[in-house]
Design a protein around this motif. Sequence first.
Motif, PDB file in Angstrom:
ATOM      1  N   GLU A  89       0.754   6.313 -10.192  1.00 17.14           N
ATOM      2  CA  GLU A  89       1.463   5.232  -9.519  1.00 17.14           C
ATOM      3  C   GLU A  89       0.540   4.184  -8.915  1.00 17.14           C
ATOM      4  O   GLU A  89       0.828   2.987  -8.990  1.00 17.14           O
ATOM      5  CB  GLU A  89       2.421   5.766  -8.462  1.00 17.14           C
ATOM      6  CG  GLU A  89       3.357   4.683  -7.955  1.00 17.14           C
ATOM      7  CD  GLU A  89       4.497   5.251  -7.159  1.00 17.14           C
ATOM      8  OE1 GLU A  89       4.509   5.012  -5.940  1.00 17.14           O
ATOM      9  OE2 GLU A  89       5.361   5.929  -7.743  1.00 17.14           O
ATOM     10  N   ASP A  90      -0.574   4.582  -8.323  1.00 22.09           N
ATOM     11  CA  ASP A  90      -1.474   3.589  -7.722  1.00 22.09           C
ATOM     12  C   ASP A  90      -2.001   2.609  -8.771  1.00 22.09           C
ATOM     13  O   ASP A  90      -2.035   1.398  -8.527  1.00 22.09           O
ATOM     14  CB  ASP A  90      -2.639   4.268  -7.001  1.00 22.09           C
ATOM     15  CG  ASP A  90      -2.235   4.882  -5.674  1.00 22.09           C
ATOM     16  OD1 ASP A  90      -1.154   4.543  -5.148  1.00 22.09           O
ATOM     17  OD2 ASP A  90      -3.000   5.721  -5.154  1.00 22.09           O
ATOM     18  N   ASP A 122       0.797  -1.227   0.000  1.00 20.62           N
ATOM     19  CA  ASP A 122       0.000   0.000   0.000  1.00 20.62           C
ATOM     20  C   ASP A 122       0.828   1.274   0.000  1.00 20.62           C
ATOM     21  O   ASP A 122       0.419   2.284  -0.564  1.00 20.62           O
ATOM     22  CB  ASP A 122      -0.952   0.005   1.197  1.00 20.62           C
ATOM     23  CG  ASP A 122      -2.047  -1.029   1.050  1.00 20.62           C
ATOM     24  OD1 ASP A 122      -2.359  -1.398  -0.100  1.00 20.62           O
ATOM     25  OD2 ASP A 122      -2.581  -1.467   2.078  1.00 20.62           O
ATOM     26  N   ASP A 123       1.973   1.258   0.647  1.00 18.85           N
ATOM     27  CA  ASP A 123       2.789   2.463   0.733  1.00 18.85           C
ATOM     28  C   ASP A 123       4.249   2.090   0.462  1.00 18.85           C
ATOM     29  O   ASP A 123       5.063   1.998   1.382  1.00 18.85           O
ATOM     30  CB  ASP A 123       2.641   3.086   2.128  1.00 18.85           C
ATOM     31  CG  ASP A 123       3.320   4.441   2.225  1.00 18.85           C
ATOM     32  OD1 ASP A 123       3.518   5.092   1.183  1.00 18.85           O
ATOM     33  OD2 ASP A 123       3.650   4.837   3.366  1.00 18.85           O
ATOM     34  N   PRO A 124       4.605   1.859  -0.818  1.00 21.90           N
ATOM     35  CA  PRO A 124       5.966   1.418  -1.114  1.00 21.90           C
ATOM     36  C   PRO A 124       7.003   2.487  -0.762  1.00 21.90           C
ATOM     37  O   PRO A 124       6.727   3.683  -0.831  1.00 21.90           O
ATOM     38  CB  PRO A 124       5.937   1.157  -2.624  1.00 21.90           C
ATOM     39  CG  PRO A 124       4.772   1.887  -3.146  1.00 21.90           C
ATOM     40  CD  PRO A 124       3.794   2.035  -2.011  1.00 21.90           C
ATOM     41  N   ASP A 125       8.158   2.024  -0.350  1.00 22.74           N
ATOM     42  CA  ASP A 125       9.267   2.898   0.032  1.00 22.74           C
ATOM     43  C   ASP A 125       9.931   3.444  -1.228  1.00 22.74           C
ATOM     44  O   ASP A 125      10.686   2.748  -1.896  1.00 22.74           O
ATOM     45  CB  ASP A 125      10.272   2.100   0.870  1.00 22.74           C
ATOM     46  CG  ASP A 125      11.474   2.917   1.302  1.00 22.74           C
ATOM     47  OD1 ASP A 125      11.506   4.136   1.027  1.00 22.74           O
ATOM     48  OD2 ASP A 125      12.374   2.316   1.916  1.00 22.74           O
ATOM     49  N   ARG A 126       9.676   4.703  -1.554  1.00 21.06           N
ATOM     50  CA  ARG A 126      10.232   5.330  -2.759  1.00 21.06           C
ATOM     51  C   ARG A 126      11.755   5.416  -2.709  1.00 21.06           C
ATOM     52  O   ARG A 126      12.394   5.604  -3.729  1.00 21.06           O
ATOM     53  CB  ARG A 126       9.660   6.736  -2.952  1.00 21.06           C
ATOM     54  CG  ARG A 126       8.227   6.793  -3.348  1.00 21.06           C
ATOM     55  CD  ARG A 126       7.910   6.437  -4.758  1.00 21.06           C
ATOM     56  NE  ARG A 126       8.684   7.158  -5.761  1.00 21.06           N
ATOM     57  CZ  ARG A 126       8.775   6.787  -7.016  1.00 21.06           C
ATOM     58  NH1 ARG A 126       8.141   5.735  -7.438  1.00 21.06           N
ATOM     59  NH2 ARG A 126       9.494   7.458  -7.871  1.00 21.06           N
ATOM     60  N   ARG A 150       0.913   0.354  -9.884  1.00 22.63           N
ATOM     61  CA  ARG A 150       1.219  -0.595  -8.814  1.00 22.63           C
ATOM     62  C   ARG A 150       0.172  -1.702  -8.773  1.00 22.63           C
ATOM     63  O   ARG A 150       0.502  -2.889  -8.687  1.00 22.63           O
ATOM     64  CB  ARG A 150       1.300   0.149  -7.476  1.00 22.63           C
ATOM     65  CG  ARG A 150       1.936  -0.634  -6.375  1.00 22.63           C
ATOM     66  CD  ARG A 150       2.254   0.215  -5.156  1.00 22.63           C
ATOM     67  NE  ARG A 150       1.283   1.237  -4.839  1.00 22.63           N
ATOM     68  CZ  ARG A 150       0.163   1.023  -4.154  1.00 22.63           C
ATOM     69  NH1 ARG A 150      -0.133  -0.181  -3.736  1.00 22.63           N
ATOM     70  NH2 ARG A 150      -0.657   2.010  -3.884  1.00 22.63           N
ATOM     71  N   ARG A 173       3.398  11.084 -10.523  1.00 17.94           N
ATOM     72  CA  ARG A 173       3.390   9.912  -9.655  1.00 17.94           C
ATOM     73  C   ARG A 173       2.060   9.823  -8.910  1.00 17.94           C
ATOM     74  O   ARG A 173       1.465   8.755  -8.800  1.00 17.94           O
ATOM     75  CB  ARG A 173       4.573   9.998  -8.685  1.00 17.94           C
ATOM     76  CG  ARG A 173       4.883   8.727  -7.975  1.00 17.94           C
ATOM     77  CD  ARG A 173       6.179   8.728  -7.184  1.00 17.94           C
ATOM     78  NE  ARG A 173       6.528   9.966  -6.528  1.00 17.94           N
ATOM     79  CZ  ARG A 173       7.490  10.804  -6.931  1.00 17.94           C
ATOM     80  NH1 ARG A 173       8.188  10.549  -8.023  1.00 17.94           N
ATOM     81  NH2 ARG A 173       7.754  11.905  -6.259  1.00 17.94           N
ATOM     82  N   GLU A 174       1.585  10.945  -8.414  1.00 15.83           N
ATOM     83  CA  GLU A 174       0.309  10.996  -7.692  1.00 15.83           C
ATOM     84  C   GLU A 174      -0.845  10.516  -8.585  1.00 15.83           C
ATOM     85  O   GLU A 174      -1.764   9.837  -8.125  1.00 15.83           O
ATOM     86  CB  GLU A 174       0.050  12.429  -7.196  1.00 15.83           C
ATOM     87  CG  GLU A 174      -1.252  12.617  -6.464  1.00 15.83           C
ATOM     88  CD  GLU A 174      -1.256  11.996  -5.090  1.00 15.83           C
ATOM     89  OE1 GLU A 174      -2.354  11.623  -4.633  1.00 15.83           O
ATOM     90  OE2 GLU A 174      -0.186  11.873  -4.473  1.00 15.83           O
TER      91      GLU A 174
END
Length: 163
Positions: free
Chosen positions: A66-67, A34-38, A70, A62-63
């Motif tokens: 990206e979801d 859910d919250d990958p480490d960029r 992903r 990205r906003e």
Amino acid sequence: MFYRDGAELVAHIDRDAAQVLRQCAAQLTELLGDDPDRDDPVVARLFPDMYRNDPEAAAEMRELTEDDLRLAKVTGFSEMIADLPRNGGDVRLTEESADVWVRGLTDMRLALGLRLDIRDDTDFEAEIDDAVAADPTSNRVRQLAVYGYLTGLQGSLVDALMD
């Protein structure tokens, strides 16, 4: 390795190889949670900034994207896992599912290659030879073997698609 059988692409995947593919897919699914480490180099490589010279525009893009990207990757890994026979056997792919596999294998190879510091100019055979000479039972030898397997599997799939 993959070959064409009529409209399908087929490969015999033994039980151990199926387990390796499941593990690779599961690890990437977890990494892309859910919250990958960029800051993780693998995440950065799988989701490169579209605007490298404009951090603000890159963050905005990205906003927006990206979801979905992903989710597409994670869904693809799930589809790959579903295609694998539990105890080994033939994997039969349609053209559509083969595209999912090509993308998934690419992501697996990128991730593992980055972790292993494999570059375009790396002499892969020499890399394996050096690792085996240093310690044939090392984790690096196993990871290089997996990388080699993924490379061969992906190459055979691309060749079968092009036939």
